[in-house]
Design a protein around this motif. Structure first.
Motif, mmCIF file in Angstrom:
data_model
loop_
_atom_site.group_PDB
_atom_site.id
_atom_site.type_symbol
_atom_site.label_atom_id
_atom_site.label_comp_id
_atom_site.label_asym_id
_atom_site.label_seq_id
_atom_site.Cartn_x
_atom_site.Cartn_y
_atom_site.Cartn_z
ATOM 1 N N LYS A 64 13.915 62.606 67.783
ATOM 2 C CA LYS A 64 14.384 61.942 69.007
ATOM 3 C C LYS A 64 13.796 62.616 70.245
ATOM 4 N N ALA A 65 13.611 63.939 70.211
ATOM 5 C CA ALA A 65 13.001 64.640 71.342
ATOM 6 C C ALA A 65 11.574 64.142 71.559
ATOM 7 N N ARG A 66 10.850 63.948 70.483
ATOM 8 C CA ARG A 66 9.483 63.410 70.590
ATOM 9 C C ARG A 66 9.480 62.019 71.206
ATOM 10 N N MET A 67 10.546 61.292 70.953
ATOM 11 C CA MET A 67 10.647 59.922 71.443
ATOM 12 C C MET A 67 11.229 59.858 72.852
ATOM 13 N N GLY A 68 11.605 61.010 73.403
ATOM 14 C CA GLY A 68 12.172 61.051 74.740
ATOM 15 C C GLY A 68 13.614 60.573 74.822
ATOM 16 N N MET A 69 14.319 60.618 73.713
ATOM 17 C CA MET A 69 15.714 60.145 73.653
ATOM 18 C C MET A 69 16.651 61.340 73.824
ATOM 19 N N ASN A 70 16.739 61.827 75.056
ATOM 20 C CA ASN A 70 17.428 63.085 75.332
ATOM 21 C C ASN A 70 18.924 63.058 75.039
ATOM 22 N N ALA A 123 20.423 61.359 72.683
ATOM 23 C CA ALA A 123 20.541 61.452 71.224
ATOM 24 C C ALA A 123 20.257 62.880 70.772
ATOM 25 N N VAL A 124 19.279 63.523 71.374
ATOM 26 C CA VAL A 124 18.952 64.913 71.038
ATOM 27 C C VAL A 124 20.167 65.793 71.266
ATOM 28 N N ALA A 125 20.777 65.667 72.439
ATOM 29 C CA ALA A 125 21.940 66.498 72.777
ATOM 30 C C ALA A 125 23.077 66.270 71.782
ATOM 31 N N ARG A 126 23.347 65.023 71.444
ATOM 32 C CA ARG A 126 24.431 64.705 70.510
ATOM 33 C C ARG A 126 24.165 65.303 69.129
ATOM 34 N N LEU A 127 22.945 65.146 68.644
ATOM 35 C CA LEU A 127 22.607 65.648 67.316
ATOM 36 C C LEU A 127 22.631 67.172 67.260
ATOM 37 N N LEU A 128 22.170 67.827 68.315
ATOM 38 C CA LEU A 128 22.180 69.289 68.332
ATOM 39 C C LEU A 128 23.590 69.845 68.428
ATOM 40 N N VAL A 129 24.462 69.166 69.161
ATOM 41 C CA VAL A 129 25.868 69.590 69.206
ATOM 42 C C VAL A 129 26.481 69.489 67.815
ATOM 43 N N GLU A 130 26.207 68.388 67.133
ATOM 44 C CA GLU A 130 26.741 68.215 65.776
ATOM 45 C C GLU A 130 26.196 69.288 64.830
ATOM 46 N N ALA A 131 24.895 69.521 64.859
ATOM 47 C CA ALA A 131 24.290 70.530 63.973
ATOM 48 C C ALA A 131 24.808 71.922 64.293
#
Length: 101
Positions: free
Chosen positions: A60-66, A68-76
């Protein structure tokens, strides 16, 4: 499969290699069957889920979907914190945490 067998199975080893090499979509695809093979609610299943979420976040970071990146990193991050400092599937806690960066 036992945790020892999962840690050395070709799919898990290849999934980690793909993740660490920047092949994030492929890593997710390879790690998902490993996640499904883990016992429900086990540390192993949680660790693989965290790795899948990290792969998704990097894609998602590569795709510029910031967002989504934040949500996924919080979950991980939450999953990894839940695991504590004990090794899981042959991975030290620091190894899991380092993949968050």
């Amino acid at each position: 499969m036992s945790p020892e067998d999962l840690a050395t199975c070709p799919a898990f080893v290849e999934g980690l290699r793909l993740l660490d090499s920047g092949w994030f979509w492929e890593a997710h695809e390879v790690l998902e069957p490993v996640w499904m093979a883990c016992p429900p609610n086990s540390h192993e299943r949680k660790a693989v889920k965290a790795l899948i979420q990290i792969a998704n976040a990097r894609l998602k970071a590569r795709m510029g979907m910031n967002r989504a990146v934040a949500r996924l990193l919080v979950e991980a991050t939450g999953i990894i914190a839940e695991l504590g400092d004990q090794p899981v599937l042959g991975l030290e806690a620091d190894s899991l945490r380092s993949r968050l960066r």
